[in-house]
Scaffold this motif. Structure first.
Motif, PDB file in Angstrom:
ATOM      1  N   ILE A   1      -3.314  12.085  19.080  1.00  0.00           N
ATOM      2  CA  ILE A   1      -1.713  11.986  19.005  1.00  0.00           C
ATOM      3  C   ILE A   1      -1.362  13.054  17.868  1.00  0.00           C
ATOM      4  O   ILE A   1      -2.230  13.629  17.344  1.00  0.00           O
ATOM      5  CB  ILE A   1      -1.254  10.588  18.309  1.00  0.00           C
ATOM      6  N   SER A   2      -0.114  13.540  18.363  1.00  0.00           N
ATOM      7  CA  SER A   2       0.381  14.466  17.409  1.00  0.00           C
ATOM      8  C   SER A   2       0.669  14.159  16.038  1.00  0.00           C
ATOM      9  O   SER A   2       1.122  12.968  15.829  1.00  0.00           O
ATOM     10  CB  SER A   2       1.572  15.274  18.228  1.00  0.00           C
ATOM     11  N   PRO A   3       0.924  15.299  15.213  1.00  0.00           N
ATOM     12  CA  PRO A   3       1.469  14.809  13.748  1.00  0.00           C
ATOM     13  C   PRO A   3       2.686  14.135  13.903  1.00  0.00           C
ATOM     14  O   PRO A   3       2.951  13.241  13.067  1.00  0.00           O
ATOM     15  CB  PRO A   3       1.363  15.875  13.196  1.00  0.00           C
ATOM     16  N   TYR A   4       3.443  14.468  14.891  1.00  0.00           N
ATOM     17  CA  TYR A   4       4.830  14.180  14.750  1.00  0.00           C
ATOM     18  C   TYR A   4       4.819  12.513  15.085  1.00  0.00           C
ATOM     19  O   TYR A   4       5.603  11.666  14.773  1.00  0.00           O
ATOM     20  CB  TYR A   4       5.799  14.769  15.846  1.00  0.00           C
ATOM     21  N   VAL A   5       3.949  12.369  16.190  1.00  0.00           N
ATOM     22  CA  VAL A   5       3.814  10.870  16.690  1.00  0.00           C
ATOM     23  C   VAL A   5       3.267  10.103  15.596  1.00  0.00           C
ATOM     24  O   VAL A   5       3.692   8.797  15.346  1.00  0.00           O
ATOM     25  CB  VAL A   5       3.223  10.942  17.935  1.00  0.00           C
ATOM     26  N   SER A   6       2.205  10.640  14.956  1.00  0.00           N
ATOM     27  CA  SER A   6       1.808   9.752  13.849  1.00  0.00           C
ATOM     28  C   SER A   6       2.771   9.432  12.750  1.00  0.00           C
ATOM     29  O   SER A   6       2.569   8.496  12.043  1.00  0.00           O
ATOM     30  CB  SER A   6       0.399  10.548  13.272  1.00  0.00           C
ATOM     31  N   VAL A   7       3.744  10.485  12.451  1.00  0.00           N
ATOM     32  CA  VAL A   7       4.469  10.110  11.193  1.00  0.00           C
ATOM     33  C   VAL A   7       5.628   9.161  11.622  1.00  0.00           C
ATOM     34  O   VAL A   7       5.996   8.195  10.902  1.00  0.00           O
ATOM     35  CB  VAL A   7       5.387  11.533  10.680  1.00  0.00           C
ATOM     36  N   VAL A   8       5.978   9.206  12.978  1.00  0.00           N
ATOM     37  CA  VAL A   8       6.974   8.123  13.502  1.00  0.00           C
ATOM     38  C   VAL A   8       6.394   6.982  13.664  1.00  0.00           C
ATOM     39  O   VAL A   8       7.011   5.944  13.152  1.00  0.00           O
ATOM     40  CB  VAL A   8       7.352   8.660  14.935  1.00  0.00           C
TER      41      VAL A   8
ATOM     42  N   THR B   1       0.920  -1.175   0.123  1.00  0.00           N
ATOM     43  CA  THR B   1      -0.012   0.058  -0.015  1.00  0.00           C
ATOM     44  C   THR B   1       0.779   1.301  -0.036  1.00  0.00           C
ATOM     45  O   THR B   1       1.860   1.223   0.551  1.00  0.00           O
ATOM     46  CB  THR B   1      -0.723   0.003   1.179  1.00  0.00           C
ATOM     47  N   PRO B   2       0.411   2.401  -0.449  1.00  0.00           N
ATOM     48  CA  PRO B   2       1.025   3.619  -0.651  1.00  0.00           C
ATOM     49  C   PRO B   2       1.513   4.065   0.918  1.00  0.00           C
ATOM     50  O   PRO B   2       0.748   4.127   1.749  1.00  0.00           O
ATOM     51  CB  PRO B   2       0.453   4.487  -1.442  1.00  0.00           C
ATOM     52  N   LEU B   3       2.645   4.693   0.793  1.00  0.00           N
ATOM     53  CA  LEU B   3       3.038   5.404   2.088  1.00  0.00           C
ATOM     54  C   LEU B   3       2.098   6.450   2.645  1.00  0.00           C
ATOM     55  O   LEU B   3       1.744   6.692   3.872  1.00  0.00           O
ATOM     56  CB  LEU B   3       4.519   5.490   2.203  1.00  0.00           C
ATOM     57  N   LEU B   4       1.853   7.200   1.632  1.00  0.00           N
ATOM     58  CA  LEU B   4       0.800   8.177   1.720  1.00  0.00           C
ATOM     59  C   LEU B   4      -0.254   7.800   2.414  1.00  0.00           C
ATOM     60  O   LEU B   4      -0.875   8.523   3.452  1.00  0.00           O
ATOM     61  CB  LEU B   4       0.479   9.042   0.514  1.00  0.00           C
ATOM     62  N   ILE B   5      -0.936   6.947   1.981  1.00  0.00           N
ATOM     63  CA  ILE B   5      -2.257   6.357   2.655  1.00  0.00           C
ATOM     64  C   ILE B   5      -2.011   5.752   4.179  1.00  0.00           C
ATOM     65  O   ILE B   5      -2.697   6.076   4.818  1.00  0.00           O
ATOM     66  CB  ILE B   5      -2.756   5.261   1.815  1.00  0.00           C
ATOM     67  N   GLN B   6      -0.781   5.288   4.231  1.00  0.00           N
ATOM     68  CA  GLN B   6      -0.353   4.619   5.700  1.00  0.00           C
ATOM     69  C   GLN B   6      -0.433   5.856   6.506  1.00  0.00           C
ATOM     70  O   GLN B   6      -0.830   5.885   7.646  1.00  0.00           O
ATOM     71  CB  GLN B   6       0.548   3.923   5.591  1.00  0.00           C
ATOM     72  N   LEU B   7       0.341   6.947   6.004  1.00  0.00           N
ATOM     73  CA  LEU B   7       0.378   8.224   6.976  1.00  0.00           C
ATOM     74  C   LEU B   7      -0.811   8.832   7.027  1.00  0.00           C
ATOM     75  O   LEU B   7      -1.347   9.239   8.353  1.00  0.00           O
ATOM     76  CB  LEU B   7       1.174   9.155   6.044  1.00  0.00           C
ATOM     77  N   PHE B   8      -2.047   8.871   6.072  1.00  0.00           N
ATOM     78  CA  PHE B   8      -3.238   9.419   6.415  1.00  0.00           C
ATOM     79  C   PHE B   8      -3.980   8.344   7.326  1.00  0.00           C
ATOM     80  O   PHE B   8      -4.488   9.144   8.184  1.00  0.00           O
ATOM     81  CB  PHE B   8      -3.866   9.750   5.009  1.00  0.00           C
ATOM     82  N   TRP B   9      -3.949   7.234   7.171  1.00  0.00           N
ATOM     83  CA  TRP B   9      -4.764   6.485   8.065  1.00  0.00           C
ATOM     84  C   TRP B   9      -4.338   6.729   9.617  1.00  0.00           C
ATOM     85  O   TRP B   9      -5.064   6.723  10.317  1.00  0.00           O
ATOM     86  CB  TRP B   9      -4.495   4.817   7.720  1.00  0.00           C
ATOM     87  N   VAL B  10      -2.901   6.690   9.873  1.00  0.00           N
ATOM     88  CA  VAL B  10      -2.458   6.556  11.188  1.00  0.00           C
ATOM     89  C   VAL B  10      -2.936   8.025  11.647  1.00  0.00           C
ATOM     90  O   VAL B  10      -3.184   8.414  12.891  1.00  0.00           O
ATOM     91  CB  VAL B  10      -1.061   6.543  11.229  1.00  0.00           C
ATOM     92  N   PHE B  11      -2.989   9.176  10.823  1.00  0.00           N
ATOM     93  CA  PHE B  11      -3.189  10.634  11.357  1.00  0.00           C
ATOM     94  C   PHE B  11      -4.623  10.792  11.526  1.00  0.00           C
ATOM     95  O   PHE B  11      -4.812  11.390  12.690  1.00  0.00           O
ATOM     96  CB  PHE B  11      -2.516  11.362  10.233  1.00  0.00           C
ATOM     97  N   PHE B  12      -5.335  10.464  10.342  1.00  0.00           N
ATOM     98  CA  PHE B  12      -6.774  10.696  10.819  1.00  0.00           C
ATOM     99  C   PHE B  12      -7.611   9.406  11.481  1.00  0.00           C
ATOM    100  O   PHE B  12      -8.453   9.883  12.271  1.00  0.00           O
ATOM    101  CB  PHE B  12      -7.348  10.821   9.259  1.00  0.00           C
ATOM    102  N   CYS B  13      -7.403   8.156  11.301  1.00  0.00           N
ATOM    103  CA  CYS B  13      -8.032   7.162  11.627  1.00  0.00           C
ATOM    104  C   CYS B  13      -7.674   6.507  12.990  1.00  0.00           C
ATOM    105  O   CYS B  13      -8.433   6.015  13.800  1.00  0.00           O
ATOM    106  CB  CYS B  13      -8.092   6.063  10.660  1.00  0.00           C
ATOM    107  N   PHE B  14      -6.509   6.706  13.206  1.00  0.00           N
ATOM    108  CA  PHE B  14      -5.914   5.968  14.730  1.00  0.00           C
ATOM    109  C   PHE B  14      -6.574   6.578  16.153  1.00  0.00           C
ATOM    110  O   PHE B  14      -6.992   5.836  16.886  1.00  0.00           O
ATOM    111  CB  PHE B  14      -4.242   6.251  14.442  1.00  0.00           C
ATOM    112  N   PRO B  15      -6.824   7.747  15.857  1.00  0.00           N
ATOM    113  CA  PRO B  15      -7.359   8.470  17.131  1.00  0.00           C
ATOM    114  C   PRO B  15      -8.829   8.057  17.227  1.00  0.00           C
ATOM    115  O   PRO B  15      -9.097   7.992  18.135  1.00  0.00           O
ATOM    116  CB  PRO B  15      -7.227  10.184  16.846  1.00  0.00           C
ATOM    117  N   VAL B  16      -9.541   7.911  15.962  1.00  0.00           N
ATOM    118  CA  VAL B  16     -10.934   7.466  16.040  1.00  0.00           C
ATOM    119  C   VAL B  16     -10.943   6.041  16.368  1.00  0.00           C
ATOM    120  O   VAL B  16     -11.954   5.706  17.246  1.00  0.00           O
ATOM    121  CB  VAL B  16     -11.487   7.592  14.517  1.00  0.00           C
ATOM    122  N   VAL B  17     -10.296   5.211  15.975  1.00  0.00           N
ATOM    123  CA  VAL B  17     -10.206   3.973  16.365  1.00  0.00           C
ATOM    124  C   VAL B  17      -9.939   3.543  17.732  1.00  0.00           C
ATOM    125  O   VAL B  17     -10.610   2.610  18.270  1.00  0.00           O
ATOM    126  CB  VAL B  17      -9.363   2.917  15.022  1.00  0.00           C
TER     127      VAL B  17
END
Length: 221
Positions: A86-93, A65-81
């Motif tokens: 989490i901060s943007p820095y934590v999500s990209v790490v 899967t594209p890394l961009l989708i993974q970044l968006f999923w963790v950034f937008f979906c991780f807090p919901v699920v």
């Protein structure tokens, strides 16, 4: 439009700060991801299919899967699920580490399979515990064989890290975009950013070839 690349010199400290963040995130995620990838590679070679199947699914998902989708999923979906903020820095790490672990696990898996069976037999004959065998016998040999592809993975991660600007992390790409917008000089600043990425990635790419040609072919096999 007249090009004036001298304007970039007035913002070199800002660009350098963005580069520092890019390198820090890249190296940190590369280190943690590589260690995690080695552990995943051991699981992939385990005799139990119940252990191998979920790890294989994880690896194929993050590699497919594209890394961009993974970044968006963790950034937008991780807090919901998970109900965590989490901060943007934590999500990209998190995203880059999981991605690096997936690709390096395949690197280590190939390196582990290249180790002769006599090495394992010798460990059994010496009565070494599984932990001692992995730490002092298997891991050093696998690491030596995996150095060139590992360096290539780090270079790829460094270049892919430009995507983290899409979630608001002030890396080199993010700084370059902001400067190009605020000064109305996109050609100068985006070209400068491209040159900076190239000046770091190209020597590392040459280093990979040098290590593989002069060291690994002489000592690893």
């Amino acid at each position: 439009m007249q090009l004036d690349f001298s304007i970039v010199l007035g913002y070199w400290q800002v660009l350098l700060k963005g580069l520092g963040l890019t390198l820090t995130i890249t190296l940190g995620c590369a280190l943690v991801g590589s260690l995690l990838g080695f552990g995943l590679s051991l699981v992939q070679l385990a005799p139990s299919r119940l252990l191998r199947a979920p790890v294989r699914l994880y690896v194929e998902f993050f590699r497919g899967t594209p890394l961009l989708i993974q970044l968006f999923w963790v950034f937008f979906c991780f807090p919901v699920v998970f109900g965590l903020s989490i901060s943007p820095y934590v999500s990209v790490v998190i995203s880059l580490t999981l991605f690096m672990a997936a690709i390096t696990s395949e690197t280590f898996r190939g390196a582990l399979k290249s180790i002769a069976g006599e090495q394992h037999d010798a460990c059994v004959a010496l009565g070494l515990s599984p932990g001692v065998k992995v730490l002092y016998v298997i891991f050093p040999q696998a690491l030596l064989r995996a150095i060139p592809p590992l360096l290539s993975n780090v270079i790829s991660l460094f270049k892919e890290s430009a995507l983290i600007s899409s979630v608001g992390v002030a890396d080199l790409m993010f700084v370059g975009q902001n400067l190009s917008n605020s000064t109305a000089r996109p050609v100068e600043f985006l070209s400068a950013v491209a040159v900076i990425y190239f000046c770091i990635a190209f020597p590392l790419t040459r280093l990979v070839g040098l290590v593989e040609a002069r060291l690994l072919r002489r000592f690893a096999y």
